[in-house]
Design a protein around this motif. Structure first.
Motif, mmCIF file in Angstrom:
data_model
loop_
_atom_site.group_PDB
_atom_site.id
_atom_site.type_symbol
_atom_site.label_atom_id
_atom_site.label_comp_id
_atom_site.label_asym_id
_atom_site.label_seq_id
_atom_site.Cartn_x
_atom_site.Cartn_y
_atom_site.Cartn_z
ATOM 1 N N VAL A 1 -4.203 1.022 8.176
ATOM 2 C CA VAL A 1 -3.206 2.034 8.538
ATOM 3 C C VAL A 1 -2.903 2.948 7.348
ATOM 4 C CG1 VAL A 1 -0.810 2.395 9.234
ATOM 5 C CG2 VAL A 1 -2.186 0.649 10.373
ATOM 6 N N ALA A 2 -2.834 2.375 6.146
ATOM 7 C CA ALA A 2 -2.593 3.195 4.959
ATOM 8 C C ALA A 2 -3.702 4.220 4.770
ATOM 9 C CB ALA A 2 -2.473 2.303 3.728
ATOM 10 N N ARG A 3 -4.937 3.787 4.955
ATOM 11 C CA ARG A 3 -6.050 4.719 4.784
ATOM 12 C C ARG A 3 -6.063 5.770 5.890
ATOM 13 N NH1 ARG A 3 -9.714 5.279 1.402
ATOM 14 N NH2 ARG A 3 -8.980 3.417 0.357
ATOM 15 N N LEU B 1 -12.950 2.925 4.241
ATOM 16 C CA LEU B 1 -13.533 2.227 3.106
ATOM 17 C C LEU B 1 -12.743 0.960 2.841
ATOM 18 C CD1 LEU B 1 -14.152 5.253 0.731
ATOM 19 C CD2 LEU B 1 -15.792 4.106 2.228
ATOM 20 N N PRO B 2 -13.307 -0.198 3.108
ATOM 21 C CA PRO B 2 -12.573 -1.455 2.938
ATOM 22 C C PRO B 2 -12.260 -1.733 1.476
ATOM 23 C CG PRO B 2 -14.873 -1.891 3.434
ATOM 24 C CD PRO B 2 -14.668 -0.417 3.615
ATOM 25 N N PRO B 3 -11.236 -2.555 1.220
ATOM 26 C CA PRO B 3 -10.801 -2.827 -0.155
ATOM 27 C C PRO B 3 -11.601 -3.899 -0.864
ATOM 28 C CG PRO B 3 -9.390 -3.976 1.363
ATOM 29 C CD PRO B 3 -10.352 -3.195 2.208
ATOM 30 N N HIS C 1 0.850 -1.185 0.000
ATOM 31 C CA HIS C 1 0.000 0.000 0.000
ATOM 32 C C HIS C 1 0.879 1.226 0.000
ATOM 33 C CE1 HIS C 1 -2.978 -2.907 1.007
ATOM 34 N NE2 HIS C 1 -3.918 -2.017 0.845
ATOM 35 N N PHE C 2 0.697 2.099 -0.989
ATOM 36 C CA PHE C 2 1.531 3.266 -1.149
ATOM 37 C C PHE C 2 0.767 4.503 -0.704
ATOM 38 C CE2 PHE C 2 2.875 0.115 -4.089
ATOM 39 C CZ PHE C 2 4.248 0.240 -4.166
ATOM 40 N N VAL C 3 1.414 5.343 0.065
ATOM 41 C CA VAL C 3 0.854 6.641 0.430
ATOM 42 C C VAL C 3 1.856 7.695 -0.032
ATOM 43 C CG1 VAL C 3 0.077 8.140 2.272
ATOM 44 C CG2 VAL C 3 -0.322 5.694 2.429
ATOM 45 N N TYR C 4 1.461 8.558 -0.987
ATOM 46 C CA TYR C 4 2.351 9.566 -1.526
ATOM 47 C C TYR C 4 2.021 10.935 -0.948
ATOM 48 C CZ TYR C 4 4.169 6.371 -4.962
ATOM 49 O OH TYR C 4 4.797 5.328 -5.569
ATOM 50 N N LEU C 5 3.049 11.739 -0.699
ATOM 51 C CA LEU C 5 2.836 13.089 -0.217
ATOM 52 C C LEU C 5 3.980 13.971 -0.687
ATOM 53 C CD1 LEU C 5 4.058 13.260 3.410
ATOM 54 C CD2 LEU C 5 3.627 11.058 2.370
ATOM 55 N N PRO C 6 3.704 15.220 -1.050
ATOM 56 C CA PRO C 6 4.772 16.130 -1.465
ATOM 57 C C PRO C 6 5.776 16.330 -0.339
ATOM 58 C CG PRO C 6 2.624 16.996 -2.046
ATOM 59 C CD PRO C 6 2.394 15.828 -1.151
ATOM 60 N N ARG C 7 7.054 16.464 -0.668
ATOM 61 C CA ARG C 7 8.107 16.550 0.345
ATOM 62 C C ARG C 7 7.890 17.677 1.360
ATOM 63 N NH1 ARG C 7 12.039 13.043 -0.939
ATOM 64 N NH2 ARG C 7 12.238 12.395 -3.107
ATOM 65 N N PRO C 8 7.483 18.889 0.955
ATOM 66 C CA PRO C 8 7.332 19.962 1.949
ATOM 67 C C PRO C 8 6.253 19.685 2.980
ATOM 68 C CG PRO C 8 7.433 20.857 -0.279
ATOM 69 C CD PRO C 8 7.247 19.385 -0.409
ATOM 70 N N GLN C 9 5.366 18.708 2.710
ATOM 71 C CA GLN C 9 4.234 18.488 3.591
ATOM 72 C C GLN C 9 4.495 17.416 4.639
ATOM 73 O OE1 GLN C 9 1.610 20.321 3.526
ATOM 74 N NE2 GLN C 9 2.142 21.503 1.721
ATOM 75 N N VAL C 10 5.702 16.850 4.690
ATOM 76 C CA VAL C 10 5.970 15.751 5.614
ATOM 77 C C VAL C 10 5.806 16.216 7.046
ATOM 78 C CG1 VAL C 10 7.681 14.099 6.412
ATOM 79 C CG2 VAL C 10 7.560 14.708 4.001
ATOM 80 N N ARG C 11 5.150 15.413 7.856
ATOM 81 C CA ARG C 11 5.039 15.704 9.275
ATOM 82 C C ARG C 11 4.884 14.388 10.016
ATOM 83 N NH1 ARG C 11 0.097 15.378 11.517
ATOM 84 N NH2 ARG C 11 -1.766 15.244 10.204
#
Length: 525
Positions: A163-165, A48-50, A1-11
């Motif tokens: 956890v991904a969701r 939302l289940p897969p 499961h991939f979760v992508y986020l722009p680098r400046p938004q990491v927290r």
């Protein structure tokens, strides 16, 4: 499961807050998943289940003019980056293995692994069980942050899917690829993978064999071939322990342990269209890994375990094909992630997949494990709390105990040391149930296995669980295979057996020598 986020938004990751994500996802008129625009942007967090019902509008025979699919032309110049090389995968003829199984048809393979390169930060949720360390290390080397989750049911709040969701809602301006529900998953294989197979085979395909991981590959290929090659049979591969195959009577080993990675589920992925599969076949770990090793050794194809699953079924299913017909097998993974697993003889022997070929075996090597005469095991149910588990182990004089479900399925092992480690790390309390602190890193061996394989396991592990398979029949005549815990064996058990037998044999030899000496004395007199 991939979760992508722009680098400046990491927290930092925090507990769920109920806050909605600012990301707005537009709906497509071809939705294999859920109406994301209406449901995923609600104010309150909704899981939302897969495995929700698909809303896909695909129908066999539907005009191409009504389809959103497009075929991207091939890049022929110097590529700007490796992503441009995705696609145009060559079909490769399988030579030795097909002949070894007496196949009359042409057997070909088509790998589907791709690389990933982007300017986004990536977080991946991976379950603790099954995943090889090579896979984790490679993903970290690529810049991904790995979030390990317990090996639990998909709908558990602690599962990798859940956890991904949760991360998708917790991290601002993030997006989850959601391969189990994303309509782009099967669409990509409908548009590209299937078209490439048809092009390279000149439209002559009589059988396609592939595993059901997310379901996107077999769905996309199956749908296109149903349109272009209606006579082609689609064969789905599902490992023992998974519930994906149809009819459901095939899924009689739900409690089986699946070592093969990438295929098999305890739910039906939304994007998986099982109606395009003409025949489902169940694979097993032993056949999968041994076939993967054959593909490497005999065909020079550096593929992984799930590729072995597909090929192990293909050589059986393709027996129905005749000379001049063609079977295409989808090999979706590479060996890169499994160097310490099925490529390793010791790992294979430890897990009972490889018979040891040691030349100079001691007398006890081929003795069966059942000859150890082990005492009855101490079993714990998941609800026993950690404090009580320690007291029971101490009172009964056991160093460890299997934790088993009501069905008899082995959930893991518990020892005083892993309880203490979890408590000291703040991951558990003594009042928590033992299911929270169990270890899933244990080896199993059957009563019919030999002591040679057991000794190989005990070279690295402190113990092994001895199991015995039983067939449980129910009223309608169907059955399920259950594993019963017969005992826990340690190196001391094995050593005691060997030395006891050695001492007994020495006494017999000494006794026989004494008898001979006595007879000789009487003769001399």
């Amino acid at each position: 499961h991939f979760v992508y986020l722009p680098r400046p938004q990491v927290r930092p990751i925090t507990a769920p807050t109920g806050r909605s994500s600012p990301l707005q996802i537009k709906s497509s008129h071809l939705q294999n998943g859920i109406d994301t625009e209406n449901q995923e942007t609600k104010t309150n967090y909704t899981w939302l289940p897969p495995n929700l019902p698909s809303k896909c509008t695909w129908k066999p025979g539907k005009p191409i003019s009504d389809s959103p699919h497009s075929h991207v032309p091939e890049e022929t110049n110097i590529l700007p980056n490796i992503l441009k090389k995705v696609g145009r995968t060559p079909l490769v003829r399988i030579n030795k293995i097909g002949k070894a199984y007496g196949l009359k048809c042409e057997l070909c393979e088509y790998p589907t692994s791709t690389a990933l390169l982007s300017d986004y930060d990536c977080q991946l949720t991976l379950p603790n069980a099954k995943m090889s360390m090579e896979k984790v290390d490679i993903l970290r080397a690529l810049g991904s942050e790995i979030v390990r989750t317990p090996a639990t049911n998909f709908d558990s709040p602690e599962s990798n899917v859940s956890v991904a969701r949760r991360l998708r809602y917790e991290i601002p301006n993030s997006h989850i690829l959601d391969q189990y529900r994303n309509p782009g998953n099967p669409m990509a294989h409908y548009d590209t993978t299937a078209e490439e197979i048809l092009e390279q085979c000149e439209g002559k395909v009589h059988m396609v064999v592939g595993g059901a991981g997310t379901g996107g590959t077999i769905t996309g290929i199956g749908r296109k071939l149903k349109e272009k090659c209606p006579e082609c049979k689609i064969v789905g591969v599902d490992p023992e322990g998974s519930i994906v195959a149809l009819p459901s009577e095939l899924n009689t080993a739900e409690d089986a342990t699946m070592e093969v990675e990438g295929i098999g589920h305890d739910f039906i992925p939304t994007v998986l269209d099982r109606s395009v599969v003409d025949l489902w076949c169940k694979s097993n770990d032993a056949d999968s890994f041994l076939m993967a090793r054959r593909l490497i050794r005999e065909e020079g194809l550096l593929c992984g375990g799930s590729s072995g699953s597909a090929m192990s079924i293909a050589v059986k299913a393709a027996r129905t094909l005749t000379e001049g017909q063609r079977c295409v097998v989808i090999l979706p993974d590479s060996v890169r992630n499994y160097m310490s697993k099925f490529l390793n003889d010791r790992w294979m022997g430890k897990n009972g997949f490889l018979k040891n070929v040691q030349e100079h075996k001691p007398w006890w090597w081929n003795v069966k494990v059942q000859k150890l005469n082990l005492s009855a095991p101490l079993l714990l149910v998941p609800e026993v709390n950690c404090q009580k588990a320690i007291e029971i182990l101490k009172e009964k004089g056991y160093a460890q105990a299997p934790v088993v479900a009501e069905s008899g399925h082995i959930l893991g092992m518990v020892t005083p040391s892993n309880i203490l480690s979890s408590v000291l790390a703040g991951n558990a309390q003594f009042s928590d149930p033992v299911i929270k602190v169990i270890s899933d890193q244990f080896s199993k061996i059957s009563l019919d296995d030999n002591l040679g394989n057991l000794s190989s396991i005990l070279e690295n592990d402190h113990f092994a669980i001895v199991v015995h398979d039983q067939m449980q029949y129910i009223g309608d005549g169907s059955y399920a295979k259950k594993q019963m815990v017969f005992g826990v064996v340690t190196a001391l058990n094995l050593l005691n057996f060997i030395t006891r037998k050695d001492k007994s044999q020495q006494q017999k030899v000494a006794s026989s020598r004494g008898s001979i000496a006595s007879d000789e004395s009487e003769i001399s007199h």
